[in-house]
Design a protein around this motif. Structure first.
Motif, PDB file in Angstrom:
ATOM      1  N   ASN A   1     -53.775  -5.806  60.951  1.00 20.45           N
ATOM      2  CA  ASN A   1     -53.679  -5.269  59.587  1.00 20.45           C
ATOM      3  C   ASN A   1     -52.405  -5.733  58.882  1.00 20.45           C
ATOM      4  OD1 ASN A   1     -54.783  -2.097  60.913  1.00 20.45           O
ATOM      5  ND2 ASN A   1     -56.057  -3.742  60.076  1.00 20.45           N
TER       6      ASN A   1
ATOM      7  N   SER B   1     -56.921 -14.735  55.758  1.00 21.22           N
ATOM      8  CA  SER B   1     -58.231 -14.078  55.674  1.00 21.22           C
ATOM      9  C   SER B   1     -58.987 -14.200  56.994  1.00 21.22           C
ATOM     10  CB  SER B   1     -59.062 -14.694  54.546  1.00 21.22           C
ATOM     11  OG  SER B   1     -58.431 -14.514  53.297  1.00 21.22           O
TER      12      SER B   1
ATOM     13  N   GLU C   1     -58.472  -5.923  56.854  1.00 21.27           N
ATOM     14  CA  GLU C   1     -58.010  -4.766  56.095  1.00 21.27           C
ATOM     15  C   GLU C   1     -57.988  -3.523  56.973  1.00 21.27           C
ATOM     16  OE1 GLU C   1     -60.534  -4.409  52.708  1.00 21.27           O
ATOM     17  OE2 GLU C   1     -60.272  -6.510  52.112  1.00 21.27           O
TER      18      GLU C   1
ATOM     19  N   GLU D   1     -58.365   2.140  54.113  1.00 21.93           N
ATOM     20  CA  GLU D   1     -57.414   1.873  53.034  1.00 21.93           C
ATOM     21  C   GLU D   1     -57.664   0.541  52.354  1.00 21.93           C
ATOM     22  OE1 GLU D   1     -53.349   2.391  54.095  1.00 21.93           O
ATOM     23  OE2 GLU D   1     -53.656   4.368  54.983  1.00 21.93           O
ATOM     24  N   GLY D   2     -58.292  -0.378  53.056  1.00 22.99           N
ATOM     25  CA  GLY D   2     -58.617  -1.665  52.464  1.00 22.99           C
ATOM     26  C   GLY D   2     -57.411  -2.511  52.126  1.00 22.99           C
ATOM     27  N   LYS D   3     -56.341  -2.375  52.911  1.00 22.52           N
ATOM     28  CA  LYS D   3     -55.110  -3.099  52.622  1.00 22.52           C
ATOM     29  C   LYS D   3     -54.683  -3.959  53.809  1.00 22.52           C
ATOM     30  CE  LYS D   3     -54.507  -1.200  48.557  1.00 22.52           C
ATOM     31  NZ  LYS D   3     -54.619  -1.987  47.309  1.00 22.52           N
TER      32      LYS D   3
ATOM     33  N   GLY E   1     -54.932  -7.311  44.678  1.00 25.16           N
ATOM     34  CA  GLY E   1     -55.017  -5.867  44.848  1.00 25.16           C
ATOM     35  C   GLY E   1     -55.217  -5.386  46.270  1.00 25.16           C
ATOM     36  N   LYS E   2     -55.386  -6.282  47.220  1.00 21.10           N
ATOM     37  CA  LYS E   2     -55.652  -5.877  48.605  1.00 21.10           C
ATOM     38  C   LYS E   2     -54.448  -6.073  49.517  1.00 21.10           C
ATOM     39  CE  LYS E   2     -58.134  -8.693  51.188  1.00 21.10           C
ATOM     40  NZ  LYS E   2     -59.258  -9.523  51.675  1.00 21.10           N
ATOM     41  N   TYR E   3     -53.362  -6.635  48.973  1.00 17.53           N
ATOM     42  CA  TYR E   3     -52.192  -6.922  49.805  1.00 17.53           C
ATOM     43  C   TYR E   3     -51.004  -6.055  49.394  1.00 17.53           C
ATOM     44  CZ  TYR E   3     -54.869 -11.088  51.011  1.00 17.53           C
ATOM     45  OH  TYR E   3     -55.857 -11.938  51.438  1.00 17.53           O
ATOM     46  N   TRP E   4     -50.359  -5.465  50.385  1.00 17.87           N
ATOM     47  CA  TRP E   4     -49.050  -4.851  50.202  1.00 17.87           C
ATOM     48  C   TRP E   4     -48.035  -5.865  50.710  1.00 17.87           C
ATOM     49  CZ3 TRP E   4     -50.639   0.529  52.508  1.00 17.87           C
ATOM     50  CH2 TRP E   4     -51.262   1.281  51.499  1.00 17.87           C
TER      51      TRP E   4
END
Length: 323
Positions: free
Chosen positions: A65, A92, A97, A101-103, A128-131
């Motif tokens: 993750n 990818s 993810e 949470e999808g992150k 929008g999917k990456y912190w």
């Protein structure tokens, strides 16, 4: 390049994370903004990324993750803006993810080594999917430069050398009030306080054995900041005058520093330097996180601006280089 990125990610999955001194700093990576860690070199920005990784793993993330990527890795030396699609395909393929949470968390160390890094980070953020948390060399990545490049998409965090509390933790001492409840405890804390005030809190200096090694490290830090973070970064041509100005600053640490007096000192030595140039020199050292300035207290901004500022080193150990 795809093979190199895949190798680095595979190594990350199997890597044992280092033991760390817990830093007293919030890194709000879950907030949705890019977190940019800036500060003096060797202050512990990389360790703070590992601290974030360890916290997330404790909170239920698994290795797939999140990923820590060091862009100083020689295998990524030729990585450039044209490789973004390859990079995106690799993460990818290897990362997934977090369930619920999808992150995906990306901890990108020394990101400034990638040509066009700002476009990479903006694009990843826009998905929008990456912190994302990034660090960069103070010679290439300052708070002002990050603000320009990331255009409101970031939260800055200034990483300084160890505070005294963190220094005590490194030395294995308790930091609660009971630590000084006995004469022996007070004696140990006072001894460590003297050590901290003499040598400061740069992590490698604090860990180094022997005063000679500590002094050597601090001199290396000073010279590296001077040549890479000031001379090279700001393309200073008159290096000898800058060296003289640096010595003036070193002799004034903890005191008021007057640009007018510095200009007179240069003039008396037969060197013509305008107050504007010397003010720029001072700004260079502040931007390099070598020191910071404090204005004299006053009600009017103009009056404060006209008064000499006090200069303080970013770390107590810097005092010792000049004394």
């Amino acid at each position: 390049m795809e093979k190199a990125i895949g190798e680095i990610l595979s190594e990350w999955f199997a890597k044992d994370l280092p033991e760390l001194v817990e830093r007293e700093m919030d890194v709000p990576i879950e907030g949705g903004q890019v977190v940019a860690l800036v500060g003096p070199r060797r202050a512990g920005k990389t360790s703070l990324l590992y601290q974030v990784a360890k916290r997330l793993l404790r909170e239920g993330y698994n290795r797939r993750n999140l990923a820590y990527i060091d862009f100083e890795d020689v295998r990524l030396g030729s990585l450039g803006s044209s490789h973004f699609s390859v990079f995106l395909k690799s993460i990818s393929e290897h990362l997934e993810e977090k369930e619920g949470e999808g992150k995906i968390v990306l901890l990108l160390d020394e990101i400034q080594r990638v040509e066009g890094w700002e476009s990479w980070v903006r694009t990843l953020h826009n998905f929008g999917k990456y912190w994302i948390a990034v660090t960069g060399s103070s010679s290439r990545l300052s708070t002002a430069e990050i603000a320009t490049q990331l255009r409101g998409r970031y939260i800055p965090r200034l990483v300084l050398p160890f505070s005294f509390r963190e220094f005590l933790r490194l030395k294995g001492e308790r930091t609660d009030p009971t630590a000084i409840s006995t004469p022996e405890g007070r004696g140990r804390i006072l001894r460590l306080l003297r050590e901290y005030l003499r040598w400061g809190g740069f992590p490698d200096v604090a860990k180094a054995a022997g005063e000679d090694r500590k002094a050597e490290l601090l001199r290396v830090y000073r010279d590296t900041i001077f040549y890479r973070d000031v001379v090279d970064r700001f393309r200073v041509r008159d290096v000898s005058s800058l060296e003289a100005f640096s010595r003036m600053l070193g002799e004034s640490l903890g005191k008021a520093f007057s640009i007018s007096k510095a200009e007179k000192s240069f003039r008396s030595a037969g060197i013509k330097k305008s107050k504007r140039t010397l003010s720029e020199y001072l700004r260079y050292f502040e931007s390099a996180f070598f020191l910071f300035t404090v204005e004299k207290m006053g009600n009017k901004a103009r009056e404060r601006a006209l008064q000499p500022k006090k200069v303080y080193p970013i770390d107590p150990g810097i005092y010792g280089i000049y004394t």
